[in-house]
Design an enzyme around this catalytic site. Structure first.
Site, PDB file in Angstrom:
ATOM      1  N   HIS A  93       0.859  -1.187   0.000  1.00 30.99           N
ATOM      2  CA  HIS A  93       0.000   0.000   0.000  1.00 30.99           C
ATOM      3  C   HIS A  93       0.895   1.237   0.000  1.00 30.99           C
ATOM      4  O   HIS A  93       1.968   1.232   0.611  1.00 30.99           O
ATOM      5  CB  HIS A  93      -0.911  -0.015   1.231  1.00 30.99           C
ATOM      6  CG  HIS A  93      -1.959   1.046   1.188  1.00 30.99           C
ATOM      7  ND1 HIS A  93      -1.708   2.355   1.518  1.00 30.99           N
ATOM      8  CD2 HIS A  93      -3.270   0.989   0.824  1.00 30.99           C
ATOM      9  CE1 HIS A  93      -2.808   3.063   1.360  1.00 30.99           C
ATOM     10  NE2 HIS A  93      -3.774   2.256   0.938  1.00 30.99           N
ATOM     11  N   GLU A 165      -3.810   1.687  -7.494  1.00 31.17           N
ATOM     12  CA  GLU A 165      -4.139   2.776  -6.575  1.00 31.17           C
ATOM     13  C   GLU A 165      -3.241   3.979  -6.850  1.00 31.17           C
ATOM     14  O   GLU A 165      -2.157   4.103  -6.240  1.00 31.17           O
ATOM     15  CB  GLU A 165      -3.915   2.317  -5.133  1.00 31.17           C
ATOM     16  CG  GLU A 165      -4.859   1.233  -4.676  1.00 31.17           C
ATOM     17  CD  GLU A 165      -5.285   1.465  -3.231  1.00 31.17           C
ATOM     18  OE1 GLU A 165      -6.487   1.599  -3.007  1.00 31.17           O
ATOM     19  OE2 GLU A 165      -4.415   1.553  -2.360  1.00 31.17           O
TER      20      GLU A 165
HETATM   21  C1  PEP Z   1      -6.780   3.243   0.306  1.00 28.30           C
HETATM   22  O1  PEP Z   1      -6.330   3.654   1.357  1.00 28.30           O
HETATM   23  O2  PEP Z   1      -6.352   2.196  -0.189  1.00 28.30           O
HETATM   24  C2  PEP Z   1      -7.838   4.004  -0.372  1.00 28.30           C
HETATM   25  C3  PEP Z   1      -8.231   3.633  -1.567  1.00 28.30           C
HETATM   26  O3  PEP Z   1      -8.348   5.073   0.332  1.00 28.30           O
HETATM   27  P1  PEP Z   1      -9.545   6.044  -0.124  1.00 28.30           P
HETATM   28  O4  PEP Z   1     -10.679   5.173  -0.592  1.00 28.30           O
HETATM   29  O5  PEP Z   1      -9.880   6.797   1.125  1.00 28.30           O
HETATM   30  O6  PEP Z   1      -9.011   6.902  -1.207  1.00 28.30           O
END
Ligand code: PEP
Length: 249
Positions: A93, A165
Site C-alpha cells: 500500500h 491505486e
Molecule cells: C486506500 O487507502 O487504499 C484508499 C483507496 O483510500 P480512499 O478510498 O480513502 O481513497
C-alpha cells in the site's frame, strides 16, 4: 462474476466501533453482488473474525512481516495471521511504500512469505502525481509489478490480486477517470502477459482504489479490465459501504 470489494480501515476504529460495525455489516450484507474482504488493524483482527464467523465476510490484514518468525520486535507473521483465520493481506500500500519506506525488494519478499503461508496477496501499485504529470504512470506501474512479482511461479499468481491505486487519488477526493483506470488495467495485464502467460493475464483480478464514493463507484468498478475495488475512507461508514457492496453490478 461477482466484484471483489476490499475495505481498508487503516489505523481507525476502536474495539467498540468494530463491534457495532461488524454486527450491522454481517446482518445487512447480502453477498449477492460482491465478495467482501475487510482489513482492520492487527489488534482488531481476532474480534473481527469472531464477529464475522459463519458469515461470507472475509478478513484481511493491512500488512505482514517478510520474515517467518524470530527476533523482529513489533512485527506480525503470515503464519500468525493464518492461524487467526485471515485470508488476505494488503502488501505494498502506498502508505507503507511512502511513510514506512518499503521498497519493491521488501514487498517482493513479503509477497513470497505470505504466499508460502497460504495468504492471498492484494498487491497495491500506482503512480504519484509527479509521475502522472511527467507521463511516467505506465513505467512506474510496470517497474513495481516486475519487481514485486519477481521470481513467483505462475500458479502462485492465482493467489495474487493487483490493486491499481494512484497515489494522487488516495484519500484526496480526486478519483481517477474511467479512462485512467482502463488504461492502467491494460498495462497491468500486459505486464502479467509478458512476465507470465496469457492465461495469467486474463485471470488475474485487478482492482481500482482511490477516493471511491457512493456517486462514482458504479462506473469505476465497471471499467473494462477491473474486477472490483479497494475502498479506504468510505468503508468506515458502514451504511455507505453496505450500499456499495449490496448494489454494485
Ligand atoms: C486506500 O487507502 O487504499 C484508499 C483507496 O483510500 P480512499 O478510498 O480513502 O481513497
Amino acid at each position: 462474476m461477482k466484484k471483489l470489494i476490499v475495505a481498508n480501515f487503516k489505523m481507525n476504529e476502536q474495539p467498540n466501533e468494530v463491534k457495532q460495525y461488524f454486527i450491522k455489516f454481517v446482518s445487512q450484507f447480502t453477498g449477492v453482488r460482491a465478495d467482501v474482504v475487510i482489513c482492520p488493524t492487527f489488534v482488531n483482527i481476532p474480534f473481527a473474525r469472531f464477529l464475522t464467523d459463519g458469515s461470507v465476510v472475509k478478513i484481511g490484514a493491512q500488512n505482514v512481516s517478510d520474515e517467518e518468525q524470530g527476533a523482529f520486535t513489533g512485527e506480525v507473521s503470515a503464519k500468525m495471521l493464518k492461524a487467526y483465520g485471515v485470508e488476505y493481506v494488503l502488501i505494498g500500500h502506498s502508505d507503507r511504500r511512502i511513510k514506512f519506506k518499503e521498497s519493491d525488494k521488501l514487498i517482493n519478499k513479503k509477497i513470497k512469505t505470505a504466499l508460502k503461508n497460504g495468504l492471498k496477496c492484494i498487491v497495491c501499485v500506482g503512480e504519484s502525481l509527479a509521475d502522472r504529470n511527467t507521463e511516467q504512470t505506465y513505467e512506474v506501474i510496470r517497474k513495481q509489478l516486475e519487481e514485486d512479482l519477481r521470481g513467483l511461479y505462475e500458479n502462485e499468481l492465482e493467489s495474487v490480486i493487483i490493486a491499481y491505486e494512484p497515489i494522487w487519488a488516495i484519500g484526496t477526493g480526486n478519483n481517477a477517470s474511467v479512462k485512467d483506470v482502463e488504461n492502467a488495467a491494460k498495462v497491468i495485464r500486459k505486464v502479467i502477459l509478458e512476465n507470465f502467460s496469457e492465461k495469467a493475464s486474463r485471470d488475474i483480478q485487478v482492482l481500482y482504489g482511490g477516493s471511491i464514493n457512493e456517486k462514482n463507484y458504479s462506473p469505476l468498478l465497471n471499467s473494462a479490465g477491473i474486477d472490483g475495488g479497494l475502498i479506504g475512507g468510505l468503508s468506515l461508514n458502514v451504511n455507505a459501504f453496505l450500499n456499495i457492496v449490496n448494489s454494485v453490478k
